[in-house]
Design a protein around this motif. Structure first.
Motif, PDB file in Angstrom:
ATOM      1  N   GLY A 226       0.836  -1.199   0.000  1.00 27.99           N
ATOM      2  CA  GLY A 226       0.000   0.000   0.000  1.00 27.99           C
ATOM      3  C   GLY A 226       0.864   1.238   0.000  1.00 27.99           C
ATOM      4  N   ARG A 227       0.437   2.236   0.729  1.00 31.10           N
ATOM      5  CA  ARG A 227       1.117   3.523   0.751  1.00 31.10           C
ATOM      6  C   ARG A 227       2.535   3.388   1.305  1.00 31.10           C
ATOM      7  N   GLY A 228       3.500   4.036   0.641  1.00 29.49           N
ATOM      8  CA  GLY A 228       4.870   4.036   1.126  1.00 29.49           C
ATOM      9  C   GLY A 228       5.015   4.890   2.370  1.00 29.49           C
ATOM     10  N   GLN A 229       5.889   4.462   3.289  1.00 34.48           N
ATOM     11  CA  GLN A 229       6.062   5.168   4.551  1.00 34.48           C
ATOM     12  C   GLN A 229       7.535   5.252   4.921  1.00 34.48           C
ATOM     13  N   LEU A 230       7.905   6.369   5.547  1.00 32.17           N
ATOM     14  CA  LEU A 230       9.197   6.536   6.203  1.00 32.17           C
ATOM     15  C   LEU A 230       8.904   6.796   7.667  1.00 32.17           C
ATOM     16  N   THR A 231       9.151   5.816   8.523  1.00 31.92           N
ATOM     17  CA  THR A 231       8.755   5.904   9.917  1.00 31.92           C
ATOM     18  C   THR A 231       9.705   5.053  10.745  1.00 31.92           C
ATOM     19  N   ASN A 232       9.318   4.742  11.979  1.00 33.38           N
ATOM     20  CA  ASN A 232      10.064   3.795  12.798  1.00 33.38           C
ATOM     21  C   ASN A 232       9.115   2.685  13.240  1.00 33.38           C
ATOM     22  N   VAL A 233       9.640   1.724  14.004  1.00 30.47           N
ATOM     23  CA  VAL A 233       8.813   0.580  14.390  1.00 30.47           C
ATOM     24  C   VAL A 233       7.626   1.033  15.227  1.00 30.47           C
ATOM     25  N   GLU A 234       7.858   1.963  16.143  1.00 36.26           N
ATOM     26  CA  GLU A 234       6.764   2.444  16.987  1.00 36.26           C
ATOM     27  C   GLU A 234       5.687   3.127  16.157  1.00 36.26           C
ATOM     28  N   GLY A 235       6.101   3.990  15.227  1.00 37.87           N
ATOM     29  CA  GLY A 235       5.125   4.672  14.390  1.00 37.87           C
ATOM     30  C   GLY A 235       4.358   3.716  13.497  1.00 37.87           C
ATOM     31  N   LEU A 236       5.053   2.694  12.987  1.00 33.11           N
ATOM     32  CA  LEU A 236       4.386   1.725  12.123  1.00 33.11           C
ATOM     33  C   LEU A 236       3.336   0.934  12.890  1.00 33.11           C
ATOM     34  N   LEU A 237       3.707   0.434  14.077  1.00 37.24           N
ATOM     35  CA  LEU A 237       2.765  -0.357  14.864  1.00 37.24           C
ATOM     36  C   LEU A 237       1.630   0.511  15.401  1.00 37.24           C
ATOM     37  N   SER A 238       1.933   1.738  15.798  1.00 38.25           N
ATOM     38  CA  SER A 238       0.876   2.636  16.283  1.00 38.25           C
ATOM     39  C   SER A 238      -0.121   2.952  15.178  1.00 38.25           C
ATOM     40  N   GLY A 239       0.366   3.166  13.964  1.00 41.50           N
ATOM     41  CA  GLY A 239      -0.538   3.425  12.850  1.00 41.50           C
ATOM     42  C   GLY A 239      -1.442   2.242  12.554  1.00 41.50           C
ATOM     43  N   ILE A 240      -0.894   1.030  12.672  1.00 41.20           N
ATOM     44  CA  ILE A 240      -1.711  -0.163  12.450  1.00 41.20           C
ATOM     45  C   ILE A 240      -2.806  -0.263  13.510  1.00 41.20           C
ATOM     46  N   VAL A 241      -2.450   0.018  14.770  1.00 40.85           N
ATOM     47  CA  VAL A 241      -3.440  -0.038  15.848  1.00 40.85           C
ATOM     48  C   VAL A 241      -4.539   0.994  15.625  1.00 40.85           C
ATOM     49  N   ASN A 242      -4.158   2.200  15.233  1.00 42.70           N
ATOM     50  CA  ASN A 242      -5.162   3.243  14.987  1.00 42.70           C
ATOM     51  C   ASN A 242      -6.097   2.857  13.847  1.00 42.70           C
ATOM     52  N   ASP A 243      -5.544   2.242  12.801  1.00 42.74           N
ATOM     53  CA  ASP A 243      -6.394   1.810  11.686  1.00 42.74           C
ATOM     54  C   ASP A 243      -7.355   0.705  12.119  1.00 42.74           C
ATOM     55  N   LEU A 244      -6.869  -0.205  12.970  1.00 39.37           N
ATOM     56  CA  LEU A 244      -7.742  -1.285  13.430  1.00 39.37           C
ATOM     57  C   LEU A 244      -8.860  -0.771  14.329  1.00 39.37           C
ATOM     58  N   GLU A 245      -8.584   0.279  15.093  1.00 37.96           N
ATOM     59  CA  GLU A 245      -9.598   0.804  16.006  1.00 37.96           C
ATOM     60  C   GLU A 245     -10.716   1.541  15.283  1.00 37.96           C
ATOM     61  N   LEU A 246     -10.452   1.964  14.051  1.00 40.79           N
ATOM     62  CA  LEU A 246     -11.503   2.631  13.283  1.00 40.79           C
ATOM     63  C   LEU A 246     -12.626   1.643  12.978  1.00 40.79           C
TER      64      LEU A 246
END
Length: 470
Positions: A135-155
């Protein structure tokens, strides 16, 4: 047609044409951006000419990442509705091979590892049993990647609770486990990034031990090439020779068979030769050369049955003669040199049949290309103290290659398919080399797929399944 420097431009007032330079004829990207999106005070990059029309601007910037390569970072924001978005794209081309990274997180500092996720990469949190498709390309760190996944799942969880309670419960369990990971209560766990285009990356660390950070390059499948738009419609060459399935491979004879270049997807030829290493076993040397793009690769494959025990070889390199010893490092073998602070995970270099000097030279060239050459002296964000550590590391490695520094090389191979030449007669003990067998760990057997392999009694299981089906 005249060159751009020779073209003229009429002023429209009868004066003689004025010459136009190449810089004026071909505007730079920066000037193009200035024309399209001039930065104005208080308008967030929106050009206002007094009318009602406003242009929403997407900012684009090129960034050089240490140990990796250049990427394009894009950021978009709208002052009207508040929508914002950012993503990255590779500034280079699709790599000749795909790449797969594995990071084992054991401490909170590991959450700071930089991650480049291209739009073709698949991300997996293995213990979480969670996979993120391309999907969308990202420049982040492990914390940001996992936090983004959690936020998407909570939607949409509230809607799922009413419409699909079973799905809601399963997603709630994943969210709870992911939050425990973010809080540091679920160490260790593993993160995998697999990119067929080879443009994704997880940052390494000089203190990483064997099994902490792993990188593996692989040849893409035909389906992956088609997904990347690299399929070739050209037929395979018909002049390449290929052995029949029932023919025996004769040692020291070169066989050729048709293949497809992973770099340009043009037809090429792969050469194969079986070599019998004295006092060891037969290995297969494979070499591919593409006449179209110049891509070259070579690899060593070992065969035979899987032994019950792994093997660990320790060699003390004390002179130039030791650097000239033949060495076979299989794809499943890890390499370690404590005096040089060097650790190479299994699969990183593939299979290599060379000398000790040649193996260290290959390691040095690959590391130097990743850290300094790929992004121009370490990139624009490499800290000075970290750069000095790498300079000292390469200085010690160069001294070892030249024979000016004594060191110890340790090969640990769970498949016992690696080899180091003795400096004495084969039936005598080499005082500078020790060999020991060891019991494979459960993790090694799982990585090799040995836990799922059944070699006895599978006929009865097959007959039982057939009977149940009938």
């Amino acid at each position: 047609m005249p060159a751009p420097e020779e073209q003229t431009n009429s002023t429209g007032n009868g004066n003689s044409p004025a010459p136009v330079s190449s810089n004026e004829f071909f505007e730079t990207i920066g000037k193009k951006v200035d024309h399209l999106a001039p930065i104005t005070n208080g308008t967030n990059g929106v050009h206002q000419d007094g009318g009602d029309d406003e242009k929403i601007v997407e900012e684009v910037e090129s960034l050089s990442i240490p140990y990796f390569r250049e990427v394009i970072v894009m950021s978009f924001s709208c002052d009207k509705c508040g929508f914002s978005n950012n993503e990255i794209q590779s500034a280079g081309t699709i790599q000749p091979k795909g790449s797969s990274y594995l990071l084992r997180l054991t401490a909170m500092q590991d959450f700071e590892r930089t991650i480049v996720k291209s739009d073709t990469a698949v991300v997996k949190f293995i213990e979480l049993d969670l996979e993120v498709p391309p999907g969308r390309g990202q420049l982040t760190n492990v914390e940001g990647l996992l936090s983004g996944i959690v936020n998407d799942l909570e939607l949409g969880q509230e809607a799922r609770k009413e419409q699909a309670p079973e799905v809601y419960e399963k997603i709630a369990q994943i969210i709870a486990k992911a939050r425990a990971m973010l809080a540091g209560d679920a160490f260790p766990f593993r993160l995998s990034v697999d990119d067929p285009a080879g443009n994704s990356w997880i940052s390494p660390n000089m203190r990483d031990g064997i099994g902490k950070w792993e990188k593996r390059d692989y040849i893409r499948t035909q389906e992956q090439n088609e997904a990347l738009g690299l399929s070739s419609s050209d037929p395979l060459p018909i002049n390449a020779t290929q052995t029949a399935p029932d023919d025996d491979i004769i040692p020291d004879q070169v066989y050729a068979f048709p293949a497809t270049c992973p770099g340009c997807m043009r037809p090429c030829t792969t050469n194969m030769k079986m070599v019998d290493i004295p006092h060891f076993k037969a290995v297969v040397l494979m070499s591919t050369v593409c006449q179209e793009c110049g891509y070259r690769s070579n690899d060593v494959k070992t065969g035979g049955e899987i032994p019950e025990l792994g093997k660990k070889i320790t060699l003390k390199v004390e002179s130039a003669q030791d650097l000239a010893r033949d060495i076979l490092k299989s794809e499943s073998c890890s390499l370690e040199c404590p005096e040089l602070s060097l650790q190479v995970n299994p699969g990183t270099l593939g299979g290599r049949f060379t000398t000790v000097e040649g193996l260290l030279t290959q390691v040095r060239d690959d590391l130097h290309a990743q850290i300094f050459e790929a992004s121009g002296e370490g990139g624009d964000s490499l800290a000075p103290d970290e750069r000095s550590k790498w300079v000292a590391f390469f200085s010690d490695l160069d001294a070892a290659i030249k024979g000016e520094k004594k060191f110890t090389i340790i090969l640990t191979d769970p498949l016992a398919s690696s080899y180091v030449q003795k400096a004495v007669d084969p039936d005598q003990d080499d005082p500078q080399m020790t060999t020991e067998d060891y019991q494979r760990t459960d993790e090694e057997e799982e990585d090799l797929g040995l836990k799922d392999m059944k070699v006895e009694g599978y006929e009865q299981d097959n007959n039982a399944d057939t009977t149940e089906a009938n």
